[in-house]
Design an enzyme around this catalytic site. Structure first.
Site, short mmCIF file in Angstrom:
data_model
loop_
_atom_site.label_atom_id
_atom_site.label_comp_id
_atom_site.label_asym_id
_atom_site.label_seq_id
_atom_site.Cartn_x
_atom_site.Cartn_y
_atom_site.Cartn_z
N HIS A 26 43.53 8.10 53.08
CA HIS A 26 43.95 7.14 54.11
C HIS A 26 44.84 7.79 55.16
O HIS A 26 45.45 8.84 54.93
CB HIS A 26 44.70 5.97 53.46
CG HIS A 26 45.96 6.40 52.76
ND1 HIS A 26 47.14 6.66 53.43
CD2 HIS A 26 46.20 6.64 51.45
CE1 HIS A 26 48.06 7.04 52.56
NE2 HIS A 26 47.51 7.04 51.34
N GLU B 217 45.84 4.03 44.15
CA GLU B 217 46.64 5.24 43.89
C GLU B 217 47.37 5.14 42.55
O GLU B 217 47.61 4.05 42.02
CB GLU B 217 47.66 5.43 45.03
CG GLU B 217 48.54 6.67 44.91
CD GLU B 217 47.78 7.99 44.89
OE1 GLU B 217 46.92 8.18 44.00
OE2 GLU B 217 48.07 8.85 45.74
#
Length: 196
Positions: free
Chosen positions: A10, A82
């Site tokens: 990202h 994550e």
């Protein structure tokens, strides 16, 4: 049937810019992160059949920029979130060392079956990400998939798809807004043998 998998980390957040632990926390992209997402939309234009992302805001925002540019829907797969680092969340390494010296001395974030208090073990993340890759193989076989995920998840994907040593695993880093390309076959994913 082979599947192309583009793994994107990202775009940048303020926590990334400050080199803070960021797993469960959910900050938005900063201005640099939005620029990185827009650049990726141009670089990878025409390459994706499917756009997948982690449920975290920073991944969804990055994927949203790509989706708007490519006119593709976004498929969210929770297995690509994550790694959660518990009590280290939001801290710099120096702050974590000062606040939790006993955990820091154990090199706790690099232990296979241990984690900072409230965090995930490396084993748990490997197992979760392997399930996510199996979903991609099952649902999108033979297609070109762009996956927007995270730094630690990118390490795990690389280790599951390449023969890495433990040292290689921890050295490897995909920067914000960078891309790695892999090919998925039809086989199962095997956890590495270098764990404790």
């Amino acid at each position: 049937m082979q599947t192309s998998l583009f793994v994107i980390r990202h775009g940048r957040t303020i926590f990334n810019a400050q080199d803070r632990y960021l797993g469960a926390l959910d900050p938005p992209l900063d201005e640099d992160g939005l620029r990185q997402a827009a650049a990726l939309a141009g670089v990878l234009a025409g390459r994706a059949d499917v756009l997948v992302c982690s449920p975290k805001l920073r991944a969804r925002q990055t994927a949203g920029v790509l989706a708007a540019a490519w006119s593709l829907p976004v498929v969210t797969i929770g297995e690509f979130a994550e790694r959660e680092v518990g009590v280290y969340e939001g801290l710099t390494r120096e702050e974590a060392r000062a606040a939790y010296p006993a955990l820091w001395e154990q090199d706790i974030t690099r232990r296979w079956d241990a984690a900072p208090t409230g965090g995930e073990t490396i084993r748990a993340v490997f197992e979760r990400v392997a399930r996510g890759l199996a979903i991609v193989q099952r649902d999108f076989a033979g297609r070109s998939v762009v996956l927007v995920a995270h730094g630690f998840v990118a390490k795990v994907i690389r280790a599951l798809l390449a023969d890495l040593s433990r040292d290689d695993f921890f050295r490897y880093s995909l920067a914000n807004g960078q891309v790695a390309l892999y090919t998925l076959g039809g086989g199962a994913f095997t956890l590495p043998t270098w764990h404790e």
